[in-house]
Design a protein around this motif. Structure first.
Motif, mmCIF file in Angstrom:
data_model
loop_
_atom_site.group_PDB
_atom_site.id
_atom_site.type_symbol
_atom_site.label_atom_id
_atom_site.label_comp_id
_atom_site.label_asym_id
_atom_site.label_seq_id
_atom_site.Cartn_x
_atom_site.Cartn_y
_atom_site.Cartn_z
ATOM 1 N N ASP A 73 -3.707 -1.429 1.466
ATOM 2 C CA ASP A 73 -2.431 -1.398 2.188
ATOM 3 C C ASP A 73 -1.477 -0.380 1.578
ATOM 4 N N ALA A 74 -1.419 -0.335 0.250
ATOM 5 C CA ALA A 74 -0.539 0.634 -0.414
ATOM 6 C C ALA A 74 -0.957 2.061 -0.092
ATOM 7 N N GLY A 75 -2.272 2.321 -0.063
ATOM 8 C CA GLY A 75 -2.761 3.651 0.286
ATOM 9 C C GLY A 75 -2.446 4.014 1.724
ATOM 10 N N SER A 76 -2.627 3.056 2.627
ATOM 11 C CA SER A 76 -2.315 3.277 4.035
ATOM 12 C C SER A 76 -0.828 3.584 4.213
ATOM 13 N N ASP A 77 0.011 2.802 3.544
ATOM 14 C CA ASP A 77 1.458 3.037 3.628
ATOM 15 C C ASP A 77 1.837 4.398 3.048
ATOM 16 N N ALA A 78 1.247 4.745 1.898
ATOM 17 C CA ALA A 78 1.593 6.001 1.226
ATOM 18 C C ALA A 78 1.195 7.216 2.044
ATOM 19 N N VAL A 79 0.024 7.166 2.676
ATOM 20 C CA VAL A 79 -0.388 8.328 3.456
ATOM 21 C C VAL A 79 0.571 8.543 4.624
ATOM 22 N N GLY A 80 1.119 7.463 5.149
ATOM 23 C CA GLY A 80 2.107 7.592 6.229
ATOM 24 C C GLY A 80 3.454 8.067 5.741
ATOM 25 N N SER A 81 3.996 7.396 4.729
ATOM 26 C CA SER A 81 5.371 7.696 4.294
ATOM 27 C C SER A 81 5.480 8.968 3.459
ATOM 28 N N ASP A 82 4.476 9.258 2.626
ATOM 29 C CA ASP A 82 4.561 10.413 1.722
ATOM 30 C C ASP A 82 3.958 11.691 2.303
ATOM 31 N N LEU A 83 2.945 11.526 3.148
ATOM 32 C CA LEU A 83 2.246 12.707 3.666
ATOM 33 C C LEU A 83 2.539 12.959 5.144
ATOM 34 N N LEU A 84 2.196 12.011 6.008
ATOM 35 C CA LEU A 84 2.256 12.278 7.442
ATOM 36 C C LEU A 84 3.685 12.387 7.989
#
Length: 196
Positions: A73-84
């Protein structure tokens, strides 16, 4: 559907998504998700090696940014908020690599510019991430086959964590319903993804 037809449908979908993103001046983003052992990494490698659209694609693997075995979940959230989200808003985003050997965060990796981006891994197709992408692909595979593939690939390291990771993934699927968000669903059970 034969391998060539499945991959042709993927190539067509990628080409259309990249052209549509470029037409409105944004970085094309392709997300590839599915359960462990479904063939996400292999499919992403094939896609990158024989890119059907314009540009030189970049690849981000979720395995490089999950913060440990409980980090889906943390990885999924991070890819959205920090990258995408920043990539969509400003043309530049980043993600922090996870150092699995030291069990701690490592360097930040920056992604800038208009070249297409492919992100592959479990948890990629959250509703938020799909809204920030141009193409969402879900891979479906037989449970026994994908477990055998995953454990053959990662051996004892993954075997010790399989049930824990699968339970986390099942909760993600129940909450996010990624299949419903997918633009393209490929059944890779019968596909040999080792060759194109």
């Amino acid at each position: 559907m034969p391998l060539s037809a499945e991959l042709a449908s993927l190539d067509d979908a990628v080409t259309r998504a990249v052209e549509a993103a470029r037409a409105v001046g944004r970085t094309p983003v392709v997300l590839v998700d599915g359960p462990s052992g479904a063939g996400k990494s292999t499919l992403a490698d094939l896609l990158i090696a024989d890119w059907p659209a314009t540009g030189t694609p970049r690849l981000v693997r979720m395995d490089d940014l999950y913060p440990g075995w409980d980090g889906l979940d943390a990885g999924s959230d991070a890819v959205g908020s920090d990258l995408l989200a920043p990539l969509r808003a400003r043309g530049a985003g980043s993600w922090r690599r996870w150092d699995w050997a030291r069990d701690r965060p490592a360097e930040r990796v920056h992604v800038r510019g208009p070249e297409p981006l492919v992100v592959e891994g479990c948890g990629t197709l959250s509703r938020r991430n799909v809204a920030l992408a141009d193409l969402a692909v879900w891979l479906r595979a037989d449970d026994a086959l994908r477990k055998a593939r995953a454990l053959e690939r990662d051996g004892a390291t993954f075997a010790a964590h399989w049930d824990r990771w699968q339970a986390e993934f099942d909760r993600f699927v129940e909450r996010e319903d990624p299949v419903a968000s997918a633009d393209l669903v490929l059944d890779v059970t019968a596909l040999d993804l080792t060759s194109r």
